[in-house]
Motif scaffolding. Structure first.
Motif, mmCIF file in Angstrom:
data_model
loop_
_atom_site.group_PDB
_atom_site.id
_atom_site.type_symbol
_atom_site.label_atom_id
_atom_site.label_comp_id
_atom_site.label_asym_id
_atom_site.label_seq_id
_atom_site.Cartn_x
_atom_site.Cartn_y
_atom_site.Cartn_z
ATOM 1 N N ILE A 233 9.919 -14.199 3.639
ATOM 2 C CA ILE A 233 8.486 -13.881 3.602
ATOM 3 C C ILE A 233 7.665 -15.160 3.533
ATOM 4 C CG2 ILE A 233 6.677 -12.790 2.225
ATOM 5 C CD1 ILE A 233 8.780 -10.663 1.442
ATOM 6 N N THR A 234 8.129 -16.125 2.737
ATOM 7 C CA THR A 234 7.431 -17.402 2.609
ATOM 8 C C THR A 234 7.416 -18.159 3.934
ATOM 9 O OG1 THR A 234 8.094 -17.570 0.284
ATOM 10 C CG2 THR A 234 7.377 -19.602 1.354
ATOM 11 N N ILE A 235 8.566 -18.219 4.597
ATOM 12 C CA ILE A 235 8.649 -18.919 5.880
ATOM 13 C C ILE A 235 7.750 -18.243 6.912
ATOM 14 C CG2 ILE A 235 10.195 -19.493 7.793
ATOM 15 C CD1 ILE A 235 12.443 -19.776 5.680
ATOM 16 N N ALA A 236 7.761 -16.912 6.942
ATOM 17 C CA ALA A 236 6.909 -16.180 7.885
ATOM 18 C C ALA A 236 5.434 -16.424 7.591
ATOM 19 C CB ALA A 236 7.225 -14.690 7.823
ATOM 20 N N ASN A 237 5.091 -16.482 6.320
ATOM 21 C CA ASN A 237 3.697 -16.718 5.946
ATOM 22 C C ASN A 237 3.243 -18.107 6.395
ATOM 23 O OD1 ASN A 237 1.342 -15.629 4.506
ATOM 24 N ND2 ASN A 237 1.676 -17.332 3.093
ATOM 25 N N ARG A 238 4.146 -19.099 6.253
ATOM 26 C CA ARG A 238 3.807 -20.447 6.702
ATOM 27 C C ARG A 238 3.708 -20.519 8.232
ATOM 28 N NH1 ARG A 238 0.894 -22.690 3.971
ATOM 29 N NH2 ARG A 238 1.382 -24.662 5.030
ATOM 30 N N ALA A 239 4.499 -19.697 8.903
ATOM 31 C CA ALA A 239 4.462 -19.677 10.369
ATOM 32 C C ALA A 239 3.348 -18.776 10.909
ATOM 33 C CB ALA A 239 5.809 -19.209 10.920
ATOM 34 N N HIS A 240 2.644 -18.095 10.007
ATOM 35 C CA HIS A 240 1.576 -17.154 10.384
ATOM 36 C C HIS A 240 2.113 -16.072 11.317
ATOM 37 C CE1 HIS A 240 -1.235 -19.898 8.493
ATOM 38 N NE2 HIS A 240 -0.793 -20.872 9.260
ATOM 39 N N CYS A 241 3.297 -15.566 10.984
ATOM 40 C CA CYS A 241 3.949 -14.560 11.819
ATOM 41 C C CYS A 241 4.213 -13.304 10.994
ATOM 42 C CB CYS A 241 5.272 -15.110 12.348
ATOM 43 S SG CYS A 241 6.198 -13.951 13.376
ATOM 44 N N PRO A 242 3.878 -12.118 11.507
ATOM 45 C CA PRO A 242 4.279 -10.891 10.807
ATOM 46 C C PRO A 242 5.800 -10.839 10.723
ATOM 47 C CG PRO A 242 2.773 -10.420 12.624
ATOM 48 C CD PRO A 242 3.191 -11.839 12.774
ATOM 49 N N ILE A 243 6.316 -10.267 9.648
ATOM 50 C CA ILE A 243 7.767 -10.201 9.493
ATOM 51 C C ILE A 243 8.200 -8.761 9.258
ATOM 52 C CG2 ILE A 243 7.717 -10.667 7.002
ATOM 53 C CD1 ILE A 243 10.335 -12.264 7.397
ATOM 54 N N TYR A 244 9.363 -8.432 9.806
ATOM 55 C CA TYR A 244 9.930 -7.094 9.707
ATOM 56 C C TYR A 244 11.343 -7.263 9.158
ATOM 57 C CZ TYR A 244 11.330 -2.387 11.362
ATOM 58 O OH TYR A 244 11.787 -1.088 11.460
ATOM 59 N N LEU A 245 11.536 -6.946 7.887
ATOM 60 C CA LEU A 245 12.823 -7.134 7.225
ATOM 61 C C LEU A 245 13.710 -5.917 7.455
ATOM 62 C CD1 LEU A 245 11.154 -8.649 4.134
ATOM 63 C CD2 LEU A 245 12.916 -9.849 5.413
ATOM 64 N N VAL A 246 14.966 -6.156 7.781
ATOM 65 C CA VAL A 246 15.880 -5.065 8.130
ATOM 66 C C VAL A 246 16.985 -4.934 7.083
ATOM 67 C CG1 VAL A 246 15.407 -5.390 10.574
ATOM 68 C CG2 VAL A 246 17.378 -6.530 9.567
ATOM 69 N N ASN A 247 17.574 -3.741 7.038
ATOM 70 C CA ASN A 247 18.718 -3.454 6.157
ATOM 71 C C ASN A 247 18.407 -3.752 4.694
ATOM 72 O OD1 ASN A 247 19.960 -2.990 8.606
ATOM 73 N ND2 ASN A 247 21.129 -4.889 8.596
ATOM 74 N N VAL A 248 17.197 -3.435 4.256
ATOM 75 C CA VAL A 248 16.831 -3.669 2.857
ATOM 76 C C VAL A 248 17.663 -2.733 1.980
ATOM 77 C CG1 VAL A 248 14.961 -3.600 1.179
ATOM 78 C CG2 VAL A 248 14.518 -4.403 3.505
ATOM 79 N N SER A 249 18.349 -3.299 0.988
ATOM 80 C CA SER A 249 19.361 -2.510 0.280
ATOM 81 C C SER A 249 19.200 -2.455 -1.223
ATOM 82 C CB SER A 249 20.754 -3.088 0.591
ATOM 83 O OG SER A 249 20.924 -4.347 -0.042
ATOM 84 N N SER A 250 18.331 -3.286 -1.807
ATOM 85 C CA SER A 250 18.320 -3.394 -3.270
ATOM 86 C C SER A 250 16.918 -3.240 -3.842
ATOM 87 C CB SER A 250 18.897 -4.746 -3.697
ATOM 88 O OG SER A 250 18.057 -5.808 -3.268
ATOM 89 N N MET A 251 16.879 -2.892 -5.120
ATOM 90 C CA MET A 251 15.597 -2.718 -5.803
ATOM 91 C C MET A 251 14.862 -4.046 -5.929
ATOM 92 S SD MET A 251 16.273 0.203 -8.719
ATOM 93 C CE MET A 251 17.710 -0.516 -9.508
ATOM 94 N N SER A 252 15.586 -5.136 -6.213
ATOM 95 C CA SER A 252 14.916 -6.426 -6.391
ATOM 96 C C SER A 252 14.336 -6.929 -5.069
ATOM 97 C CB SER A 252 15.891 -7.447 -6.972
ATOM 98 O OG SER A 252 17.072 -7.534 -6.198
ATOM 99 N N ALA A 253 15.019 -6.684 -3.960
ATOM 100 C CA ALA A 253 14.485 -7.107 -2.662
ATOM 101 C C ALA A 253 13.240 -6.311 -2.297
ATOM 102 C CB ALA A 253 15.548 -6.947 -1.576
ATOM 103 N N VAL A 254 13.277 -5.023 -2.540
ATOM 104 C CA VAL A 254 12.120 -4.194 -2.179
ATOM 105 C C VAL A 254 10.941 -4.486 -3.102
ATOM 106 C CG1 VAL A 254 12.411 -2.064 -3.525
ATOM 107 C CG2 VAL A 254 11.655 -1.931 -1.167
ATOM 108 N N ASP A 255 11.211 -4.934 -4.325
ATOM 109 C CA ASP A 255 10.127 -5.352 -5.212
ATOM 110 C C ASP A 255 9.441 -6.606 -4.666
ATOM 111 O OD1 ASP A 255 10.516 -3.240 -6.931
ATOM 112 O OD2 ASP A 255 11.682 -4.380 -8.395
ATOM 113 N N MET A 256 10.231 -7.521 -4.075
ATOM 114 C CA MET A 256 9.654 -8.697 -3.426
ATOM 115 C C MET A 256 8.731 -8.282 -2.280
ATOM 116 S SD MET A 256 10.699 -11.672 -4.634
ATOM 117 C CE MET A 256 11.968 -12.319 -5.730
ATOM 118 N N ILE A 257 9.162 -7.297 -1.520
ATOM 119 C CA ILE A 257 8.371 -6.809 -0.389
ATOM 120 C C ILE A 257 7.080 -6.166 -0.884
ATOM 121 C CG2 ILE A 257 8.352 -5.098 1.469
ATOM 122 C CD1 ILE A 257 11.478 -5.632 1.603
#
Length: 567
Positions: A233-257
């Protein structure tokens, strides 16, 4: 049914039409592969086939955003080709699939795409599109990405932060890839796991003698996913690019999202049916074949609350899409890793059961309503991949991809009745409410009451347009309003210090203007002692030699008391 049956007239009468934002009682008239009318008391020409949908729901056909068909992965050939895979999709109520093309490292993206197109065009019986994986980086890859977008109808690329030495990109390479996606208006799909630490974790597990399927869960803990998710997400934000995360599997990852969305970052995410329904205790099953059949990456999570958590977030739009991530293998193929879990091919089947399982665990369980079900299985995917409203919605002018859905009927999932490939079904014995009675693809009646009526090769490739508003509209406006500018000021006109010759080498500077290069200067001792060139020595006479030496004394009672330790 022939491939040119798109001219068939169909009237779906008496049902409740469900879109992602509202439900209405209406009839649907289809002709020439297009929805022509939606409403009550329609005036239609004669000769139409009438489908009675009384008491049933009329849904947009499902869109499965990630399947893997007719390719090899981790030394094993996937058990479905484009015919059997799309047939299984249609039987389950999915009318379009997006398959992932995975080029080998340092191989041409265009060549891999062309090979996949030739295989798919000959066998597909539903509409399909293609993602292309970016498995390495260089100027050639960038040029081929532009060509795929401009000339071949591809609008999405998938990058991997995992699979070290196979497909993993370094952070700098991911940054450049995301910048390219932004420039050409493509969707950047990212598989987020810390690939370096995954490799280390696998090595450590094997060193400890852990070689079974449980090693996949031990070596890929969810903190490695959440860390990589934050980094992506940080890299995408610096690149000014929308990001689409795939295969999200955990509570901690989805909390980041979720946190990133609240901060206003353009982030969308996709989970899989398996992650939203099953947990990681499957890896500790006593039967090796059962445990190995659940091996996917990221792995299913041990916390039993994870599936409910993910399903709930599908219901509230933190997670946008649920895919099958369909990649079936046989037990014999998985046995390639019978003594080393890192050699078990990653993949599970699910393209046929995706819609029914999500209805059962999402709608019937009260996690989402019928409109949200349409959103996560069809409409959101159509919006993200620039298909909407031609697909993902039942309105006049849309493609006639329609499913007549019985919310009260039940079916029990079983390997013995599945069409999809593989010799194991993750949901074996699950009793699901929600059954697709009729599936219509581009106006063709392809499945009715369990009977399949569609010719091999009758599907078509669906070229996708770039710069989808759903992702890029906000980003483009943000760039306009947040352009970085330097400070306008008068130039500095004062003196500039000269760099001493002795400092040039340390600072990496060349000769001062007007000075000719000479041999390297002799290092001069300045006010700071250079310990490498010190004349200090412990040998010979010392400065304190004139001070009398004191004889040694034995201390019987040191301060703090006598020690009785081993020292």
């Amino acid at each position: 049914m022939t491939a040119n049956a798109g001219s068939t007239r169909v009237l779906i009468k008496g049902g409740k039409v469900v879109n992602d934002d509202f439900t209405q009682e209406a009839d649907v008239y289809i002709e020439n592969g297009i929805i022509q009318q939606v409403g009550k008391e329609l005036m239609i020409p004669g000769g139409a086939k009438v489908i009675d949908a009384s008491g049933k729901l009329v849904l947009p056909g499902g869109i499965d955003t990630c399947v893997h068909l007719q390719q090899s992965f981790m030394n094993a050939t996937i058990q479905d080709d484009f015919y059997s895979g799309t047939k299984a999709a249609l039987m389950g109520g999915t009318t379009m699939v997006v398959s992932l093309v995975l080029p080998e490292q340092h191989c041409s993206l265009l060549d891999a795409y062309e090979k996949c197109r030739s295989l798919a065009d000959a066998k597909c019986c539903s509409d399909y599109a293609l993602h292309v994986g970016v498995t390495w980086w260089g100027p050639k890859v960038r040029n081929e990405m532009e060509t795929l977008v401009r000339e071949h109808g591809v609008n999405s690329f998938q990058m991997f932060m995992a699979y070290k030495d196979m497909m993993m990109l370094k952070d700098s390479e991911l940054y450049q890839t995301l910048q390219t996606c932004k420039d050409i208006g493509a969707i950047a799909r990212v598989h987020a796991e810390n690939g370096g630490l995954v490799a280390e974790g696998a090595r450590e597990a094997l060193d400890l003698g852990i070689s079974g399927p449980e090693g996949i869960e031990i070596s890929r803990p969810e903190e490695l996913e959440s860390e990589a998710t934050h980094r992506a997400i940080t890299i995408a934000n610096r690149a000014h690019c929308p990001i689409y995360l795939v295969n999200v599997s955990s509570m901690s990852a989805v909390d980041m999202i979720s946190a990133a969305k609240m901060q206003g970052k353009v982030v969308h995410a996709e989970t899989t049916v398996a992650h939203a329904v099953l947990n990681g205790m499957q890896y500790y099953h006593q039967d090796w074949a059962h445990a190995a059949a659940h091996v996917i990456a990221p792995p299913l999570r041990l916390d039993p609350n994870t599936p409910n958590y993910l399903m709930g977030l599908l219901g509230n739009d933190t997670l946008s899409v649920v895919a099958s991530e369909h990649r079936p293998f046989s037990t014999k193929q998985r046995a390639l890793g019978k003594e080393d879990f890192t050699k078990i091919p990653h993949g599970v089947a699910g393209v046929q059961d995706r819609m029914s399982v999500i209805w059962e665990r999402g709608v019937v369980a009260g996690k989402m309503d019928e409109n949200r079900f349409v959103a996560v299985t069809s409409s959101n995917a159509a919006k993200i991949y620039n298909l909407y409203p031609r697909k993902g919605r039942i309105i006049p002018g849309a493609d006639a991809d329609v499913v007549v859905w019985d919310p009260d009927a039940t079916r029990t999932i079983s390997l013995s009745t599945q069409v999809q490939g593989g010799d194991f079904n993750l949901y074996e014995g699950m009793r699901c409410h929600g059954v697709p009675l009729v599936t219509i693809s581009r106006g063709r009646l392809v499945c009715e009451n369990g009977a399949f009526m569609c010719a091999e090769g009758s599907g078509k490739f669906y070229p996708l347009r770039t710069f989808p508003d759903y992702l890029y509209k906000k980003m483009v406006q943000r760039e306009k309003s947040q352009i970085l500018k330097g400070v306008e000021r008068d130039p500095y006109s004062g003196d500039v210090a000269k760099v001493a010759n002795s400092m040039k080498k340390e600072l990496g500077l060349g000769p001062i203007d007007g000075e000719t290069p000479t041999k390297p200067p002799v290092r001069m001792h300045t006010g700071v002692r250079d310990l490498h060139e010190s004349s200090f020595s412990l040998s010979g006479s010392q400065v304190d030699d004139h001070i009398p030496k004191r004889s040694s004394a034995r201390i019987l009672a040191p301060p703090g008391g006598r020690s009785s330790g081993i020292w």
